[in-house]
Design a protein around this motif. Structure first.
Motif, short mmCIF file in Angstrom:
data_model
loop_
_atom_site.label_atom_id
_atom_site.label_comp_id
_atom_site.label_asym_id
_atom_site.label_seq_id
_atom_site.Cartn_x
_atom_site.Cartn_y
_atom_site.Cartn_z
N PRO A 51 25.61 33.79 61.54
CA PRO A 51 24.18 32.81 61.50
C PRO A 51 23.45 32.94 62.50
O PRO A 51 23.73 33.10 63.66
N LEU A 52 22.14 32.52 62.04
CA LEU A 52 21.15 32.84 63.07
C LEU A 52 21.29 31.84 64.29
O LEU A 52 21.05 32.40 65.32
N GLU A 53 22.13 30.82 64.27
CA GLU A 53 22.37 29.75 65.27
C GLU A 53 23.34 30.58 66.33
O GLU A 53 23.31 30.12 67.48
N GLU A 54 23.94 31.47 65.97
CA GLU A 54 25.04 32.01 66.87
C GLU A 54 24.26 33.30 67.46
O GLU A 54 25.08 33.88 68.45
N LEU A 55 23.12 33.72 67.07
CA LEU A 55 22.43 34.81 67.89
C LEU A 55 22.01 34.40 68.95
O LEU A 55 21.42 33.16 69.16
N SER A 56 22.10 35.32 69.93
CA SER A 56 21.56 35.04 71.30
C SER A 56 20.02 35.08 71.36
O SER A 56 19.48 35.75 70.14
N ALA A 57 19.10 34.63 72.20
CA ALA A 57 17.80 34.76 72.20
C ALA A 57 17.41 36.23 72.38
O ALA A 57 16.35 36.80 71.74
N LEU A 58 18.29 37.15 72.89
CA LEU A 58 17.77 38.50 73.29
C LEU A 58 17.99 39.41 71.82
O LEU A 58 17.29 40.07 71.29
N ARG B 202 11.98 44.67 63.32
CA ARG B 202 11.04 44.34 62.06
C ARG B 202 9.60 44.94 62.26
O ARG B 202 8.97 45.35 61.46
N GLN B 203 9.23 44.77 63.57
CA GLN B 203 7.78 45.26 63.89
C GLN B 203 7.82 46.91 63.82
O GLN B 203 6.79 47.45 63.36
N LEU B 204 8.84 47.38 64.19
CA LEU B 204 8.89 48.85 64.12
C LEU B 204 8.93 49.30 62.71
O LEU B 204 8.11 50.16 62.28
N LEU B 205 9.69 48.71 61.85
CA LEU B 205 9.86 49.06 60.31
C LEU B 205 8.49 48.72 59.78
O LEU B 205 8.30 49.44 58.78
N GLN B 206 7.75 48.18 60.03
CA GLN B 206 6.47 47.37 59.51
C GLN B 206 5.25 48.53 60.18
O GLN B 206 4.07 48.31 59.88
N LYS C 182 10.01 33.39 70.81
CA LYS C 182 11.38 32.98 70.91
C LYS C 182 11.67 32.02 69.71
O LYS C 182 12.91 31.86 69.62
N ASN C 183 10.68 31.50 69.01
CA ASN C 183 11.23 30.77 67.78
C ASN C 183 10.78 31.31 66.62
O ASN C 183 9.71 31.16 65.87
N TRP C 184 11.76 32.16 66.38
CA TRP C 184 11.40 33.10 65.08
C TRP C 184 11.52 32.25 63.77
O TRP C 184 12.78 31.55 63.43
N GLN C 185 10.60 32.28 63.01
CA GLN C 185 10.75 31.62 61.84
C GLN C 185 11.18 32.20 60.81
O GLN C 185 10.57 33.34 60.21
N LEU C 186 12.18 31.92 59.93
CA LEU C 186 12.84 32.58 58.84
C LEU C 186 12.61 31.81 57.32
O LEU C 186 12.67 30.69 57.66
N LEU C 187 12.57 32.47 56.41
CA LEU C 187 12.77 31.69 55.19
C LEU C 187 14.10 31.47 54.88
O LEU C 187 14.96 32.32 54.86
N PRO C 188 14.35 30.24 54.72
CA PRO C 188 15.67 29.66 54.88
C PRO C 188 16.63 30.23 53.53
O PRO C 188 17.74 30.01 53.56
N PHE C 189 15.92 30.64 52.44
CA PHE C 189 16.49 31.01 51.16
C PHE C 189 16.95 32.46 51.10
O PHE C 189 17.43 32.96 50.26
N LEU C 190 16.52 33.14 52.45
CA LEU C 190 16.77 34.62 52.31
C LEU C 190 17.80 34.82 53.36
O LEU C 190 17.92 34.05 54.52
N SER C 191 18.62 35.76 53.34
CA SER C 191 19.64 36.12 54.17
C SER C 191 18.66 36.79 55.64
O SER C 191 17.65 37.04 55.45
N LYS D 40 15.47 41.46 69.57
CA LYS D 40 15.72 42.72 69.26
C LYS D 40 15.49 42.91 67.83
O LYS D 40 14.83 44.00 67.14
N LEU D 41 15.90 42.04 66.85
CA LEU D 41 15.69 42.20 65.45
C LEU D 41 14.23 41.84 65.06
O LEU D 41 13.77 42.52 64.26
N GLN D 42 13.47 40.86 65.95
CA GLN D 42 12.14 41.12 65.67
C GLN D 42 11.30 42.30 66.15
O GLN D 42 10.40 42.75 65.09
#
Length: 161
Positions: free
Chosen positions: A85-92, A101-105, A42-51, A96-98
């Motif tokens: 912005p990440l802050e505007e995305l819902s938890a769902l 990412r797992q499917l792409l990997q 639920k707390n997806w950690q992103l690199l702040p300098f990347l989109s 979904k984005l995560q």
């Protein structure tokens, strides 16, 4: 407590793990390669300098990146999600984005760790059947770690461990 099944002996499916201490025990009993395991939290950690899109594609093999539009459609997200912005995305949306990412990997085992805690009922009604379908269609082992006892009654969980 009953004997846990080693991860490498589980069939593809959607599993509920309702005890927090089970996660470590599952890994002690298995010989799964760490690179085959993906995590959704639920707390997806992103690199702040990347989109957002660059974070999503970080470490993804070049030949898999072309599948991003397909996976966006699969999880019912618009490409415009990357403009928000990440802050505007819902938890769902973050889940979904995560998952994308797992499917792409090309992960074979997905650990959903307490990511349902902040979801509304309608979001859970989307996520649970989607995960069951995803596990079957992609031959994945999806383990949902949650202490929510209501999940034990859902028909979308293949087995409770």
């Amino acid at each position: 407590m009953e004997q846990l099944i080693p991860l490498n002996q589980l069939d593809a499916g959607f599993y509920l793990i309702s005890h927090d201490d089970c996660q470590q025990e599952l890994f002690q009993q298995t010989a799964i390669r760490r690179q085959d395991i993906g995590s959704v939290t639920k707390n997806w950690q992103l690199l702040p300098f990347l989109s957002l899109k660059d974070n999503l594609l970080l470490g993804v093999k070049r030949r898999m990146k072309f599948k991003l539009p397909f996976y966006l459609m699969y999880v019912e997200l618009s490409p415009q999600v990357f403009a928000r912005p990440l802050e505007e995305l819902s938890a769902l949306d973050k889940i979904k984005l995560q998952l994308i990412r797992q499917l792409l990997q090309q992960k074979k085992i997905l650990l959903l760790t307490h990511c349902c805690d902040s979801l509304a009922v309608q979001e859970m009604q989307w996520l649970l059947p989607f995960c069951q379908e995803l596990a079957q269609n992609q031959q994945l082992k999806i383990l949902l770690f949650s202490s929510d006892q209501q999940l034990t009654a859902t028909p979308y969980i293949d087995k409770i461990l």
